[in-house]
Design a protein around this motif. Structure first.
Motif, mmCIF file in Angstrom:
data_model
loop_
_atom_site.group_PDB
_atom_site.id
_atom_site.type_symbol
_atom_site.label_atom_id
_atom_site.label_comp_id
_atom_site.label_asym_id
_atom_site.label_seq_id
_atom_site.Cartn_x
_atom_site.Cartn_y
_atom_site.Cartn_z
ATOM 1 N N LEU A 173 84.587 49.199 21.876
ATOM 2 C CA LEU A 173 83.338 49.717 21.333
ATOM 3 C C LEU A 173 83.602 50.790 20.276
ATOM 4 O O LEU A 173 84.583 51.522 20.368
ATOM 5 C CB LEU A 173 82.479 50.314 22.454
ATOM 6 C CG LEU A 173 81.967 49.336 23.510
ATOM 7 C CD1 LEU A 173 81.204 50.099 24.602
ATOM 8 C CD2 LEU A 173 81.082 48.271 22.895
ATOM 9 N N ILE A 197 80.342 56.171 20.224
ATOM 10 C CA ILE A 197 79.064 55.991 20.904
ATOM 11 C C ILE A 197 78.078 57.085 20.499
ATOM 12 O O ILE A 197 78.375 58.274 20.638
ATOM 13 C CB ILE A 197 79.259 56.022 22.442
ATOM 14 C CG1 ILE A 197 80.388 55.086 22.881
ATOM 15 C CG2 ILE A 197 77.954 55.710 23.158
ATOM 16 C CD1 ILE A 197 80.176 53.624 22.601
ATOM 17 N N ASP A 218 73.258 56.156 23.350
ATOM 18 C CA ASP A 218 73.878 54.937 23.876
ATOM 19 C C ASP A 218 74.885 55.202 24.983
ATOM 20 O O ASP A 218 75.448 54.275 25.540
ATOM 21 C CB ASP A 218 74.592 54.175 22.750
ATOM 22 C CG ASP A 218 73.749 53.061 22.165
ATOM 23 O OD1 ASP A 218 72.852 52.574 22.873
ATOM 24 O OD2 ASP A 218 74.002 52.670 21.017
ATOM 25 N N ARG A 219 75.130 56.443 25.315
ATOM 26 C CA ARG A 219 76.145 56.750 26.333
ATOM 27 C C ARG A 219 75.761 56.227 27.716
ATOM 28 O O ARG A 219 76.605 55.782 28.468
ATOM 29 C CB ARG A 219 76.400 58.243 26.404
ATOM 30 C CG ARG A 219 77.079 58.782 25.184
ATOM 31 C CD ARG A 219 77.660 60.163 25.398
ATOM 32 N NE ARG A 219 78.176 60.674 24.144
ATOM 33 C CZ ARG A 219 79.282 60.249 23.558
ATOM 34 N NH1 ARG A 219 80.003 59.323 24.120
ATOM 35 N NH2 ARG A 219 79.680 60.769 22.413
ATOM 36 N N GLU A 229 74.301 52.262 33.403
ATOM 37 C CA GLU A 229 75.562 51.764 32.864
ATOM 38 C C GLU A 229 76.007 52.752 31.799
ATOM 39 O O GLU A 229 75.187 53.228 31.016
ATOM 40 C CB GLU A 229 75.372 50.365 32.277
ATOM 41 C CG GLU A 229 74.969 49.359 33.361
ATOM 42 C CD GLU A 229 74.590 48.010 32.810
ATOM 43 O OE1 GLU A 229 75.501 47.175 32.676
ATOM 44 O OE2 GLU A 229 73.402 47.811 32.538
ATOM 45 N N THR A 230 77.291 53.081 31.787
ATOM 46 C CA THR A 230 77.809 54.044 30.825
ATOM 47 C C THR A 230 78.786 53.349 29.874
ATOM 48 O O THR A 230 79.411 52.345 30.224
ATOM 49 C CB THR A 230 78.515 55.208 31.533
ATOM 50 O OG1 THR A 230 79.593 54.685 32.319
ATOM 51 C CG2 THR A 230 77.562 55.970 32.427
ATOM 52 N N TYR A 231 78.898 53.925 28.682
ATOM 53 C CA TYR A 231 79.734 53.339 27.636
ATOM 54 C C TYR A 231 80.579 54.415 26.991
ATOM 55 O O TYR A 231 80.153 55.558 26.853
ATOM 56 C CB TYR A 231 78.854 52.659 26.575
ATOM 57 C CG TYR A 231 78.030 51.547 27.182
ATOM 58 C CD1 TYR A 231 78.576 50.286 27.356
ATOM 59 C CD2 TYR A 231 76.737 51.772 27.624
ATOM 60 C CE1 TYR A 231 77.842 49.271 27.950
ATOM 61 C CE2 TYR A 231 75.995 50.768 28.203
ATOM 62 C CZ TYR A 231 76.554 49.522 28.364
ATOM 63 O OH TYR A 231 75.832 48.525 28.956
ATOM 64 N N GLN A 281 85.985 51.139 24.934
ATOM 65 C CA GLN A 281 85.740 50.301 26.111
ATOM 66 C C GLN A 281 85.688 48.826 25.674
ATOM 67 O O GLN A 281 85.200 48.513 24.601
ATOM 68 C CB GLN A 281 84.414 50.716 26.736
ATOM 69 C CG GLN A 281 84.126 50.139 28.090
ATOM 70 C CD GLN A 281 82.846 50.764 28.669
ATOM 71 O OE1 GLN A 281 82.193 51.611 28.064
ATOM 72 N NE2 GLN A 281 82.495 50.330 29.855
ATOM 73 N N TYR A 282 86.193 47.944 26.494
ATOM 74 C CA TYR A 282 86.232 46.492 26.246
ATOM 75 C C TYR A 282 87.236 46.100 25.165
ATOM 76 O O TYR A 282 87.085 45.088 24.496
ATOM 77 C CB TYR A 282 84.848 45.920 25.898
ATOM 78 C CG TYR A 282 83.786 46.242 26.906
ATOM 79 C CD1 TYR A 282 83.943 45.908 28.250
ATOM 80 C CD2 TYR A 282 82.623 46.902 26.530
ATOM 81 C CE1 TYR A 282 82.962 46.214 29.184
ATOM 82 C CE2 TYR A 282 81.637 47.200 27.455
ATOM 83 C CZ TYR A 282 81.821 46.853 28.774
ATOM 84 O OH TYR A 282 80.847 47.156 29.692
ATOM 85 N N ASP A 299 75.955 45.486 23.881
ATOM 86 C CA ASP A 299 75.963 46.696 24.704
ATOM 87 C C ASP A 299 75.266 47.916 24.111
ATOM 88 O O ASP A 299 74.652 48.661 24.845
ATOM 89 C CB ASP A 299 77.391 47.090 25.107
ATOM 90 C CG ASP A 299 78.062 46.008 25.928
ATOM 91 O OD1 ASP A 299 77.450 45.549 26.898
ATOM 92 O OD2 ASP A 299 79.185 45.603 25.584
ATOM 93 N N LEU A 300 75.367 48.144 22.830
ATOM 94 C CA LEU A 300 74.861 49.378 22.227
ATOM 95 C C LEU A 300 73.632 49.121 21.355
ATOM 96 O O LEU A 300 73.541 48.109 20.672
ATOM 97 C CB LEU A 300 75.948 50.033 21.376
ATOM 98 C CG LEU A 300 77.260 50.333 22.101
ATOM 99 C CD1 LEU A 300 78.288 50.881 21.131
ATOM 100 C CD2 LEU A 300 77.043 51.281 23.266
#
Length: 176
Positions: A5, A8, A12-13, A24-26, A30-31, A77-78
């Motif tokens: 990602l 952030i 969007d966190r 859900e956290t980002y 990540q990924y 996701d974001l």
């Protein structure tokens, strides 16, 4: 991106998935998956000959895309990534084409598909709405709802938000 990602934004966190009652956290990075890892998975489960890999984040790579699109599947996701994808991919989606999103169960994502002001300012068209939006289509192996979709209709068939609200209420309001 093959780098996970992007940085952030504060909004969007953490995402609330209201239908599941969980957060859900980002985080940046990540990924992460290398191009070799991604290509190996496509060879194992898909058709590598149908793929073209383009390194970079959506806001860097999508502006150069100019091919017509019949089907879009987003798992981004974001919120900012969703907006980038919509801004650059929706104009390329052919009339009658479908856009599916994996994030429909997150209210902020679903709301954007009903936000006429955003769609008109960014894309020059009415918001298309979203079907599913966390209450109808299974999202994966554990079958929790999460897929939503919309179809790009000819302008003559688009329903104005005011007409939709008259029949169904305001889809951008959340219950408290």
């Amino acid at each position: 991106s093959f780098e996970g990602l992007p940085p952030i934004a504060e909004n969007d966190r953490i995402h609330l998935t209201e239908t599941l009652g969980r957060y859900e956290t980002y985080e940046k990075g990540q990924y992460t998956g290398t191009q070799d890892e991604v290509a190996a998975n496509v060879r194992k489960f898909g058709q590598i000959a149908r793929c073209r890999f383009i390194k970079g984040y959506f806001n860097q790579t999508l502006p150069d895309l100019d091919e017509p699109i019949a089907f879009i599947f987003l798992d981004v996701d974001l919120h900012e990534s969703l907006k980038d994808c919509l801004k650059y991919l929706w104009p390329l989606l052919q009339e009658g084409g479908y856009l599916f999103t994996h994030e429909a169960r997150q209210l902020q994502f679903a709301k954007l598909c009903f936000d006429d002001a955003w769609w008109r300012s960014e894309l020059g068209c009415a918001a298309p709405g979203l079907i599913g939006a966390g209450s109808g289509l299974p999202a994966g192996f554990n079958r929790e709802p999460g897929l939503g979709y919309t179809q790009k209709l000819p302008e003559s068939e688009q329903i104005e938000k005011s007409e939709f609200q008259r029949f169904c209420g305001d889809p951008t309001r959340s219950a408290v």
